[in-house]
Design a protein around this motif. Structure first.
Motif, short mmCIF file in Angstrom:
data_model
loop_
_atom_site.label_atom_id
_atom_site.label_comp_id
_atom_site.label_asym_id
_atom_site.label_seq_id
_atom_site.Cartn_x
_atom_site.Cartn_y
_atom_site.Cartn_z
N LEU A 89 0.84 -1.19 0.00
CA LEU A 89 0.00 0.00 0.00
C LEU A 89 0.88 1.24 0.00
O LEU A 89 0.53 2.27 -0.58
CB LEU A 89 -0.89 -0.02 1.24
N ARG A 90 2.03 1.12 0.61
CA ARG A 90 2.97 2.24 0.65
C ARG A 90 3.36 2.68 -0.76
O ARG A 90 3.27 3.85 -1.12
CB ARG A 90 4.21 1.83 1.44
N GLN A 91 3.76 1.69 -1.55
CA GLN A 91 4.15 1.96 -2.93
C GLN A 91 2.97 2.52 -3.73
O GLN A 91 3.10 3.48 -4.48
CB GLN A 91 4.65 0.65 -3.58
N ILE A 105 -6.68 12.22 -3.06
CA ILE A 105 -7.61 11.85 -1.98
C ILE A 105 -8.83 11.14 -2.56
O ILE A 105 -9.21 10.06 -2.11
CB ILE A 105 -8.03 13.09 -1.15
N GLU A 106 -9.41 11.74 -3.60
CA GLU A 106 -10.59 11.14 -4.23
C GLU A 106 -10.25 9.76 -4.78
O GLU A 106 -11.01 8.81 -4.63
CB GLU A 106 -11.11 12.01 -5.39
N VAL A 107 -9.07 9.65 -5.41
CA VAL A 107 -8.69 8.38 -6.03
C VAL A 107 -8.51 7.30 -4.95
O VAL A 107 -8.88 6.15 -5.15
CB VAL A 107 -7.39 8.54 -6.86
N LEU A 108 -7.96 7.69 -3.79
CA LEU A 108 -7.63 6.70 -2.77
C LEU A 108 -8.76 6.44 -1.76
O LEU A 108 -8.67 5.49 -0.98
CB LEU A 108 -6.36 7.12 -2.02
N ASN A 136 2.83 -3.12 5.45
CA ASN A 136 2.34 -4.42 5.86
C ASN A 136 0.95 -4.72 5.30
O ASN A 136 0.22 -5.56 5.82
CB ASN A 136 2.39 -4.55 7.38
N MET A 137 0.59 -4.01 4.24
CA MET A 137 -0.65 -4.29 3.51
C MET A 137 -0.28 -4.37 2.04
O MET A 137 0.46 -3.53 1.53
CB MET A 137 -1.65 -3.15 3.70
N LEU A 172 -1.29 2.79 13.15
CA LEU A 172 -1.55 2.99 11.72
C LEU A 172 -1.64 4.48 11.38
O LEU A 172 -1.08 4.94 10.38
CB LEU A 172 -2.83 2.27 11.28
N GLU A 173 -2.32 5.23 12.24
CA GLU A 173 -2.46 6.67 11.98
C GLU A 173 -1.08 7.34 11.92
O GLU A 173 -0.79 8.08 10.98
CB GLU A 173 -3.32 7.33 13.06
N ARG A 174 -0.23 7.04 12.89
CA ARG A 174 1.12 7.63 12.91
C ARG A 174 1.91 7.21 11.67
O ARG A 174 2.59 8.01 11.05
CB ARG A 174 1.91 7.22 14.17
N ALA A 175 1.81 5.93 11.34
CA ALA A 175 2.57 5.42 10.20
C ALA A 175 2.08 6.06 8.90
O ALA A 175 2.88 6.50 8.07
CB ALA A 175 2.45 3.89 10.11
#
Ligand code: ATP
Ligand code: MG
Length: 223
Positions: A89-91, A105-108, A136-137, A172-175
């Motif tokens: 998900l990071r990539q 934002i709209e796309v994601l 990790n997703m 998750l929020e922090r990451a």
């Protein structure tokens, strides 16, 4: 069986290989020289067991995780399904932010909805991941619809307390916010979807999350 180097993390080396003809990933945890050897071995074994247990439990609840093929506690390895055509998900978020700087934002947003739903499913079945990050997703882009796959359950545990689930969301929020700038709205979407899926259980978790956020803020104010 041939092992080809694939990735190297903080505590594990990953290889690609095959298991009875199926493409697989071998995740081998290596020892940390700063730990006492006995403690090191028992921590490693504990992490492997936690990881395998959580992956199996998730699958029984319909939460996508790689299939576990084989575990070897002698050499600290898990053999699991290789999620083909998957990106972290990071990539994925980084790519979308580059391609759509104005409208990412709209796309994601739909994807954030899927993340929230999956985490609600996990938490309502009393599984806490322990290391929720966008690395990790995995997003597996199939023909029509894409599937979100959770991985890296070495720090997971079974928990019924809202506090533990709140910490999971806070991590998750922090990451998310520290890895991906300007994604506050996406985390809000994750929470909206989490609440919709978790129903009655969500309120306690979210109020814990608010408490933890406040504690975090106080800590940074004090220094
Ligand atoms: N089953 C899989 N299929 C495809 N890619 C995978 C799979 N498992 C892991 N990966 C890739 O390898 C990377 C590292 O894997 P993982 O997150 O499990 O290890 P790690 O972060 O080193 O682990 P730990 O935090 O337990 O030390 C992932 O971010 C992902 O890109
Ligand atoms: Mg990882």
């Amino acid at each position: 069986m041939e092992l080809l180097p694939f990735k190297q993390g903080a505590e594990a080396r990953l290889y690609t290989s095959s298991f009875y003809g199926k493409p697989c990933i071998v995740k081998e945890r290596f020892s940390k020289s700063y730990r006492h050897p006995k403690l090191d071995k028992s921590l490693t074994t504990q992490r492997i067991k936690a990881e395998v247990r959580a992956m199996l439990r998730c699958r029984t609840f319909g939460i996508p995780t790689p299939t576990v093929y084989f575990v070897n506690l002698e050499n600290n390895s898990i053999y699991m399904e290789h999620m083909k055509d998957a990106v972290t998900l990071r990539q994925y978020i980084e790519d979308i932010q580059l391609q759509h700087p104005e409208t990412f934002i709209e796309v994601l947003t739909p994807l954030a909805g899927v993340v929230g739903k999956l985490l609600a499913k996990m938490h309502s079945n009393n599984i806490v991941h322990g290391d929720l990050t966008t690395s990790n997703m995995l997003l597996q882009e199939a023909a029509e619809n894409s599937v979100l796959v959770l991985i890296d359950f070495g720090l997971s545990y079974g928990a019924t307390l809202a506090e533990d689930k709140g910490v999971d969301l806070y991590v998750l929020e922090r990451a998310l916010l520290s890895t991906h700038p300007n994604t506050e709205c996406l985390f809000e979407t994750i929470l909206i979807s989490y609440k919709a899926e978790y129903k009655n259980g969500a309120a306690d978790v979210i109020s814990k999350l608010d408490e933890i956020r406040l504690r975090g803020r106080k800590r940074t104010m004090v220094g």
